[in-house]
Write a protein that holds these residues in place. Sequence first.
Motif, short mmCIF file in Angstrom:
data_model
loop_
_atom_site.label_atom_id
_atom_site.label_comp_id
_atom_site.label_asym_id
_atom_site.label_seq_id
_atom_site.Cartn_x
_atom_site.Cartn_y
_atom_site.Cartn_z
N CYS A 45 -1.49 23.81 -2.34
CA CYS A 45 -0.10 24.28 -2.25
C CYS A 45 0.32 24.61 -0.81
O CYS A 45 1.49 24.44 -0.46
CB CYS A 45 0.17 25.43 -3.19
N THR A 46 -0.58 25.07 0.03
CA THR A 46 -0.23 25.40 1.41
C THR A 46 -0.46 24.24 2.37
O THR A 46 -0.24 24.38 3.57
CB THR A 46 -1.03 26.63 1.91
N TYR A 47 -0.92 23.11 1.85
CA TYR A 47 -1.20 21.96 2.69
C TYR A 47 0.09 21.23 3.06
O TYR A 47 1.10 21.31 2.37
CB TYR A 47 -2.16 20.99 1.98
N ILE A 48 0.03 20.52 4.17
CA ILE A 48 1.16 19.77 4.71
C ILE A 48 0.96 18.29 4.39
O ILE A 48 -0.15 17.77 4.50
CB ILE A 48 1.23 19.94 6.25
N VAL A 49 2.03 17.62 4.01
CA VAL A 49 2.03 16.17 3.88
C VAL A 49 2.75 15.64 5.12
O VAL A 49 3.96 15.76 5.24
CB VAL A 49 2.72 15.70 2.59
N ASP A 50 1.99 15.10 6.03
CA ASP A 50 2.52 14.58 7.29
C ASP A 50 2.75 13.08 7.11
O ASP A 50 1.79 12.32 6.93
CB ASP A 50 1.51 14.85 8.41
N ARG A 52 3.61 9.68 8.61
CA ARG A 52 3.59 9.01 9.90
C ARG A 52 4.57 7.84 9.93
O ARG A 52 4.86 7.25 8.88
CB ARG A 52 2.18 8.52 10.22
N PRO A 53 5.09 7.47 11.10
CA PRO A 53 6.00 6.34 11.21
C PRO A 53 5.40 5.03 10.67
O PRO A 53 6.13 4.15 10.21
CB PRO A 53 6.28 6.23 12.72
N SER A 54 4.09 4.91 10.71
CA SER A 54 3.41 3.70 10.22
C SER A 54 3.43 3.60 8.70
O SER A 54 3.10 2.56 8.14
CB SER A 54 1.95 3.71 10.70
N GLY A 55 3.79 4.71 8.04
CA GLY A 55 3.75 4.76 6.59
C GLY A 55 2.52 5.45 6.05
O GLY A 55 2.43 5.74 4.86
N ASP A 56 1.55 5.72 6.93
CA ASP A 56 0.36 6.45 6.52
C ASP A 56 0.71 7.91 6.25
O ASP A 56 1.72 8.42 6.74
CB ASP A 56 -0.72 6.39 7.60
N LEU A 57 -0.13 8.57 5.47
CA LEU A 57 0.05 9.99 5.18
C LEU A 57 -1.18 10.76 5.66
O LEU A 57 -2.30 10.26 5.58
CB LEU A 57 0.19 10.22 3.68
N ILE A 58 -0.95 11.97 6.13
CA ILE A 58 -2.04 12.89 6.47
C ILE A 58 -1.82 14.13 5.63
O ILE A 58 -0.75 14.74 5.68
CB ILE A 58 -2.06 13.25 7.97
N ILE A 59 -2.81 14.48 4.83
CA ILE A 59 -2.77 15.70 4.02
C ILE A 59 -3.70 16.68 4.71
O ILE A 59 -4.90 16.43 4.84
CB ILE A 59 -3.27 15.44 2.58
N ARG A 60 -3.14 17.80 5.16
CA ARG A 60 -3.94 18.73 5.98
C ARG A 60 -3.50 20.16 5.76
O ARG A 60 -2.37 20.42 5.31
CB ARG A 60 -3.79 18.36 7.46
N PRO A 61 -4.39 21.09 6.11
CA PRO A 61 -3.98 22.50 6.05
C PRO A 61 -2.87 22.77 7.05
O PRO A 61 -2.76 22.07 8.07
CB PRO A 61 -5.25 23.28 6.44
#
Length: 66
Positions: A45-50, A52-61
């Motif tokens: 719930c506190t994680y960020i969905v980043d 990216r312009p490339s279409g990739d996603l980064i799921i991180r704290p």
Amino acid sequence: MVHIRFEGRSVDVAKTQLGIVGGMNDVAVKERVARHLDVNSDRLCTYIVDRRPSGDLIIRPEAVYG
């Protein structure tokens, strides 16, 4: 590609493997990632969905500075 950083681990998973499609909101993405990690979705719930312009996603704290 989805890059997941969770509890000191990093893993790359194809969006298709997670069932993530374009237009999904952050909550839906986190639910798919939680299923993949075999944890309750509230753990993300506190994680960020980043997104990216490339279409990739980064799921991180969430980053905390200071």
